[in-house]
Scaffold this motif. Structure first.
Motif, PDB file in Angstrom:
ATOM      1  N   ALA A   1       0.805  -1.310  -0.105  1.00  0.00           N
ATOM      2  CA  ALA A   1       0.034  -0.050  -0.163  1.00  0.00           C
ATOM      3  C   ALA A   1       0.737   1.208   0.065  1.00  0.00           C
ATOM      4  O   ALA A   1       2.150   1.377   0.325  1.00  0.00           O
ATOM      5  N   SER A   2       0.397   2.215  -0.628  1.00  0.00           N
ATOM      6  CA  SER A   2       0.953   3.514  -0.711  1.00  0.00           C
ATOM      7  C   SER A   2       0.321   4.762  -0.441  1.00  0.00           C
ATOM      8  O   SER A   2      -0.957   4.565  -0.731  1.00  0.00           O
ATOM      9  N   THR A   3       0.591   5.935   0.146  1.00  0.00           N
ATOM     10  CA  THR A   3      -0.172   6.994   0.376  1.00  0.00           C
ATOM     11  C   THR A   3      -0.409   7.650  -1.090  1.00  0.00           C
ATOM     12  O   THR A   3      -1.340   8.557  -1.368  1.00  0.00           O
ATOM     13  N   ARG A   4      -0.011   7.281  -2.269  1.00  0.00           N
ATOM     14  CA  ARG A   4       0.176   7.622  -3.547  1.00  0.00           C
ATOM     15  C   ARG A   4      -1.333   7.279  -4.019  1.00  0.00           C
ATOM     16  O   ARG A   4      -2.015   7.985  -4.778  1.00  0.00           O
ATOM     17  N   ASP A   5      -1.761   5.917  -3.824  1.00  0.00           N
ATOM     18  CA  ASP A   5      -2.915   5.487  -3.990  1.00  0.00           C
ATOM     19  C   ASP A   5      -3.309   4.517  -2.595  1.00  0.00           C
ATOM     20  O   ASP A   5      -3.525   3.559  -2.651  1.00  0.00           O
ATOM     21  N   PRO A   6      -4.150   5.381  -1.920  1.00  0.00           N
ATOM     22  CA  PRO A   6      -4.411   4.586  -0.408  1.00  0.00           C
ATOM     23  C   PRO A   6      -5.645   3.716  -0.788  1.00  0.00           C
ATOM     24  O   PRO A   6      -5.836   2.790   0.100  1.00  0.00           O
ATOM     25  N   ASN A   7      -6.332   3.567  -1.818  1.00  0.00           N
ATOM     26  CA  ASN A   7      -7.512   2.628  -1.975  1.00  0.00           C
ATOM     27  C   ASN A   7      -7.054   1.757  -3.051  1.00  0.00           C
ATOM     28  O   ASN A   7      -7.816   0.663  -3.533  1.00  0.00           O
ATOM     29  N   GLY A   8      -5.641   1.594  -3.361  1.00  0.00           N
ATOM     30  CA  GLY A   8      -5.171   0.372  -4.311  1.00  0.00           C
ATOM     31  C   GLY A   8      -5.211  -0.945  -3.960  1.00  0.00           C
ATOM     32  O   GLY A   8      -5.355  -1.844  -4.567  1.00  0.00           O
ATOM     33  N   ASN A   9      -5.401  -1.132  -2.482  1.00  0.00           N
ATOM     34  CA  ASN A   9      -5.269  -2.576  -1.984  1.00  0.00           C
ATOM     35  C   ASN A   9      -6.457  -2.784  -1.057  1.00  0.00           C
ATOM     36  O   ASN A   9      -6.648  -1.787  -0.398  1.00  0.00           O
ATOM     37  N   LYS A  10      -7.352  -3.364  -1.250  1.00  0.00           N
ATOM     38  CA  LYS A  10      -8.578  -3.475  -0.685  1.00  0.00           C
ATOM     39  C   LYS A  10      -8.473  -4.222   0.799  1.00  0.00           C
ATOM     40  O   LYS A  10      -9.360  -4.086   1.895  1.00  0.00           O
ATOM     41  N   ARG A  11      -7.333  -4.598   1.106  1.00  0.00           N
ATOM     42  CA  ARG A  11      -7.301  -5.411   2.382  1.00  0.00           C
ATOM     43  C   ARG A  11      -6.143  -4.332   3.393  1.00  0.00           C
ATOM     44  O   ARG A  11      -6.094  -4.416   4.653  1.00  0.00           O
ATOM     45  N   PHE A  12      -5.197  -3.685   2.729  1.00  0.00           N
ATOM     46  CA  PHE A  12      -4.274  -2.964   3.293  1.00  0.00           C
ATOM     47  C   PHE A  12      -4.510  -1.512   3.208  1.00  0.00           C
ATOM     48  O   PHE A  12      -4.548  -0.945   1.820  1.00  0.00           O
TER      49      PHE A  12
END
Length: 140
Positions: A72-83
């Motif tokens: 996960a990254s603050t660049r794409d906070p919704n990029g991972n559904k579990r993290f």
């Protein structure tokens, strides 16, 4: 430089020069261990210093931070559904939530900040050892 006190060998990133990579190490990495139960939502916090406040923060999994798997990254906070990550720049703190942990989530996690300068390495500031186990029930 190697940090051999307490948490063992702890790299903070890779310094890139022409075609060579040199690991950088630091003693400011905070290490901690947690043991949530299977199925729980698990939250932890990573504090960072002002130097990396405006950098993109990330978490990754693996024993060696310079080659760990990004999650996960603050660049794409919704990029991972579990993290899920949230960066509170005022408190210089990242909140990381792992939804419905499984036994496969056990392992070593790193909080870091991504350098935008190709001549400067990523910084790692927290190491988490996670052991996920079966939930315990008290029978009365």
């Amino acid at each position: 430089l190697w940090n051999t006190s307490g948490a063992g060998l702890i790299p903070i990133g890779i310094l890139r020069t022409t075609n060579l990579c040199f690991p950088l190490f630091s003693t400011d990495i905070k290490s901690f261990t947690r043991s949530p139960a299977v199925g729980e939502n698990f939250t932890y916090w990573c504090k960072y210093n002002q130097t990396v406040s405006n950098w993109t923060k990330f978490i990754c999994k693996g024993e060696e931070p310079s080659i760990c798997e990004p999650l996960a990254s603050t660049r794409d906070p919704n990029g991972n559904k579990r993290f899920w990550m949230n960066d509170n720049k005022k408190k210089k703190n990242i909140t990381v939530t792992v939804r419905e942990v499984t036994v496969d989530d056990s392992g070593t996690y790193w909080c870091g900040a991504e350098s935008t300068d190709e001549h400067q390495s990523n910084r790692f500031f927290n190491r988490l050892s996670l052991t996920v186990g079966e939930p315990c029930y008290l029978i009365i």
